[in-house]
Design a protein around this motif. Structure first.
Motif, PDB file in Angstrom:
ATOM      1  N   SER A 149       0.792  -1.233   0.000  1.00 30.12           N
ATOM      2  CA  SER A 149       0.000   0.000   0.000  1.00 30.12           C
ATOM      3  C   SER A 149       0.825   1.284   0.000  1.00 30.12           C
ATOM      4  CB  SER A 149      -0.963   0.018   1.196  1.00 30.12           C
ATOM      5  OG  SER A 149      -0.249   0.165   2.419  1.00 30.12           O
ATOM      6  N   THR A 150       2.117   1.193   0.289  1.00 27.57           N
ATOM      7  CA  THR A 150       2.944   2.394   0.393  1.00 27.57           C
ATOM      8  C   THR A 150       4.412   2.033   0.191  1.00 27.57           C
ATOM      9  OG1 THR A 150       3.452   4.317   1.790  1.00 27.57           O
ATOM     10  CG2 THR A 150       3.271   2.214   2.912  1.00 27.57           C
ATOM     11  N   ALA A 204      12.088   0.664   0.103  1.00 22.00           N
ATOM     12  CA  ALA A 204      11.525  -0.566  -0.465  1.00 22.00           C
ATOM     13  C   ALA A 204      10.185  -0.262  -1.120  1.00 22.00           C
ATOM     14  CB  ALA A 204      11.355  -1.615   0.626  1.00 22.00           C
ATOM     15  N   TYR A 205      10.008  -0.825  -2.308  1.00 21.17           N
ATOM     16  CA  TYR A 205       8.788  -0.626  -3.090  1.00 21.17           C
ATOM     17  C   TYR A 205       8.227  -2.008  -3.428  1.00 21.17           C
ATOM     18  CZ  TYR A 205      10.925   3.932  -3.430  1.00 21.17           C
ATOM     19  OH  TYR A 205      11.505   5.132  -3.117  1.00 21.17           O
ATOM     20  N   PHE A 206       7.195  -2.424  -2.691  1.00 23.45           N
ATOM     21  CA  PHE A 206       6.548  -3.711  -2.901  1.00 23.45           C
ATOM     22  C   PHE A 206       5.312  -3.470  -3.760  1.00 23.45           C
ATOM     23  CE2 PHE A 206       8.856  -4.100   1.083  1.00 23.45           C
ATOM     24  CZ  PHE A 206       9.561  -5.277   0.878  1.00 23.45           C
ATOM     25  N   LYS A 207       5.292  -4.042  -4.937  1.00 20.97           N
ATOM     26  CA  LYS A 207       4.189  -3.807  -5.868  1.00 20.97           C
ATOM     27  C   LYS A 207       3.142  -4.917  -5.745  1.00 20.97           C
ATOM     28  CE  LYS A 207       7.549  -1.427  -8.569  1.00 20.97           C
ATOM     29  NZ  LYS A 207       8.714  -1.630  -7.752  1.00 20.97           N
ATOM     30  N   ALA A 208       1.908  -4.557  -6.069  1.00 22.27           N
ATOM     31  CA  ALA A 208       0.795  -5.497  -5.936  1.00 22.27           C
ATOM     32  C   ALA A 208       0.951  -6.716  -6.846  1.00 22.27           C
ATOM     33  CB  ALA A 208      -0.527  -4.780  -6.226  1.00 22.27           C
ATOM     34  N   ASP A 209       1.761  -6.603  -7.890  1.00 20.95           N
ATOM     35  CA  ASP A 209       1.955  -7.750  -8.799  1.00 20.95           C
ATOM     36  C   ASP A 209       2.970  -8.764  -8.268  1.00 20.95           C
ATOM     37  OD1 ASP A 209       4.439  -6.552  -9.208  1.00 20.95           O
ATOM     38  OD2 ASP A 209       4.159  -6.231 -11.353  1.00 20.95           O
ATOM     39  N   GLY A 210       3.479  -8.546  -7.031  1.00 23.65           N
ATOM     40  CA  GLY A 210       4.410  -9.497  -6.427  1.00 23.65           C
ATOM     41  C   GLY A 210       5.871  -9.241  -6.743  1.00 23.65           C
ATOM     42  N   THR A 211       6.175  -8.088  -7.344  1.00 20.63           N
ATOM     43  CA  THR A 211       7.571  -7.727  -7.580  1.00 20.63           C
ATOM     44  C   THR A 211       7.979  -6.621  -6.617  1.00 20.63           C
ATOM     45  OG1 THR A 211       7.033  -6.085  -9.269  1.00 20.63           O
ATOM     46  CG2 THR A 211       7.429  -8.359 -10.025  1.00 20.63           C
ATOM     47  N   PHE A 212       9.278  -6.475  -6.423  1.00 20.45           N
ATOM     48  CA  PHE A 212       9.777  -5.412  -5.539  1.00 20.45           C
ATOM     49  C   PHE A 212      11.065  -4.838  -6.104  1.00 20.45           C
ATOM     50  CE2 PHE A 212      12.453  -8.872  -4.110  1.00 20.45           C
ATOM     51  CZ  PHE A 212      13.641  -8.245  -3.767  1.00 20.45           C
ATOM     52  N   THR A 213      11.349  -3.625  -5.669  1.00 11.40           N
ATOM     53  CA  THR A 213      12.657  -3.008  -5.887  1.00 11.40           C
ATOM     54  C   THR A 213      13.077  -2.365  -4.580  1.00 11.40           C
ATOM     55  OG1 THR A 213      11.596  -1.016  -6.744  1.00 11.40           O
ATOM     56  CG2 THR A 213      12.413  -2.574  -8.368  1.00 11.40           C
ATOM     57  N   MET A 214      14.375  -2.389  -4.325  1.00 13.63           N
ATOM     58  CA  MET A 214      14.931  -1.752  -3.129  1.00 13.63           C
ATOM     59  C   MET A 214      16.125  -0.918  -3.540  1.00 13.63           C
ATOM     60  SD  MET A 214      14.753  -4.687  -0.222  1.00 13.63           S
ATOM     61  CE  MET A 214      13.242  -5.579   0.111  1.00 13.63           C
ATOM     62  N   TYR A 215      16.273   0.204  -2.834  1.00 11.92           N
ATOM     63  CA  TYR A 215      17.358   1.145  -3.103  1.00 11.92           C
ATOM     64  C   TYR A 215      18.010   1.511  -1.787  1.00 11.92           C
ATOM     65  CZ  TYR A 215      15.094   1.576  -7.605  1.00 11.92           C
ATOM     66  OH  TYR A 215      14.546   1.293  -8.840  1.00 11.92           O
ATOM     67  N   ASN A 216      19.300   1.821  -1.849  1.00 15.45           N
ATOM     68  CA  ASN A 216      19.997   2.361  -0.692  1.00 15.45           C
ATOM     69  C   ASN A 216      19.486   3.772  -0.446  1.00 15.45           C
ATOM     70  OD1 ASN A 216      21.910   0.141  -0.187  1.00 15.45           O
ATOM     71  ND2 ASN A 216      22.643   0.656  -2.241  1.00 15.45           N
ATOM     72  N   LEU A 217      19.793   4.336   0.703  1.00 17.59           N
ATOM     73  CA  LEU A 217      19.310   5.677   1.031  1.00 17.59           C
ATOM     74  C   LEU A 217      19.873   6.749   0.102  1.00 17.59           C
ATOM     75  CD1 LEU A 217      19.230   5.548   4.934  1.00 17.59           C
ATOM     76  CD2 LEU A 217      17.322   5.306   3.330  1.00 17.59           C
ATOM     77  N   ASP A 218      20.976   6.444  -0.629  1.00 18.16           N
ATOM     78  CA  ASP A 218      21.522   7.394  -1.606  1.00 18.16           C
ATOM     79  C   ASP A 218      20.911   7.181  -3.001  1.00 18.16           C
ATOM     80  OD1 ASP A 218      22.704   5.081  -2.543  1.00 18.16           O
ATOM     81  OD2 ASP A 218      24.766   5.778  -2.283  1.00 18.16           O
ATOM     82  N   ASN A 219      19.838   6.387  -3.075  1.00 19.32           N
ATOM     83  CA  ASN A 219      19.102   6.074  -4.306  1.00 19.32           C
ATOM     84  C   ASN A 219      19.824   5.106  -5.242  1.00 19.32           C
ATOM     85  OD1 ASN A 219      16.813   7.512  -3.626  1.00 19.32           O
ATOM     86  ND2 ASN A 219      17.537   9.377  -4.619  1.00 19.32           N
ATOM     87  N   SER A 220      20.947   4.553  -4.831  1.00 23.48           N
ATOM     88  CA  SER A 220      21.604   3.548  -5.668  1.00 23.48           C
ATOM     89  C   SER A 220      20.826   2.228  -5.557  1.00 23.48           C
ATOM     90  CB  SER A 220      23.064   3.359  -5.244  1.00 23.48           C
ATOM     91  OG  SER A 220      23.139   2.909  -3.903  1.00 23.48           O
TER      92      SER A 220
END
Length: 162
Positions: A44-45, A74-90
């Motif tokens: 949801s967020t 962390a970005y958890f998408k409703a389709d079951g995929t995710f992406t994660m980034y370090n705090l510097d956006n890498s």
């Protein structure tokens, strides 16, 4: 003729009153909020790591070697995929995710750009609400007395572009 005007006026007031009161009741009734599943709550967020605590309940700085690999956006998408980034956006990792139906565990399957599995990580969830997502990590899987809780809160941080 006077009686006809009175009757018409009374009928007009009755009709207007009926509309007024029936509409105001609709406004007073808020629909009950939908109960989200654990997976819907996580998706949801976007989340940001904002704190970590050790098994003694003490705050642990996010640069501490025991927790630094778990810090970021962390970005958890409703389709079951995710992406994660370090705090510097890498970029940190991406892949697939699930949460158990009872909301007690989260699984991530990290993948490389070709889609090959790099690793699978299952963590215990200690808090999962719209305001907080916390999971527990154990430096030594055989010793459950030493652990770190990784605490995330919602963020408005836009997902970086790859």
């Amino acid at each position: 003729m006077k009686n006809l005007k009175k009757v018409t006026t009374v009928l007009l007031l009755a009709v207007c009153s009926a509309f007024f009161f029936s509409c105001s009741k609709d406004k007073d009734k808020d629909p009950e909020p939908k109960q989200l599943t654990p997976s819907e709550t996580l998706a949801s967020t976007p989340w940001e790591t904002t704190n970590a605590k050790n098994n003694k309940g003490e705050n642990v700085v996010l640069t501490d070697a025991n927790v630094s690999n778990f810090v970021g956006f962390a970005y958890f998408k409703a389709d079951g995929t995710f992406t994660m980034y370090n705090l510097d956006n890498s970029p940190k990792m991406h892949g697939d995710w699930t949460v158990s139906a009872d909301g007690k565990t989260r699984t991530v399957v990290a993948k490389n750009d070709a889609g090959a599995v790099l690793f699978t990580r299952v963590v215990d969830i200690t808090v999962l609400t719209k305001q907080e997502f916390t999971y527990r990590i154990y430096p030594n899987a055989n010793d459950k007395t030493v652990y770190f809780d990784i605490i995330h809160t919602p963020t408005t941080h836009a997902e970086p572009k790859k």
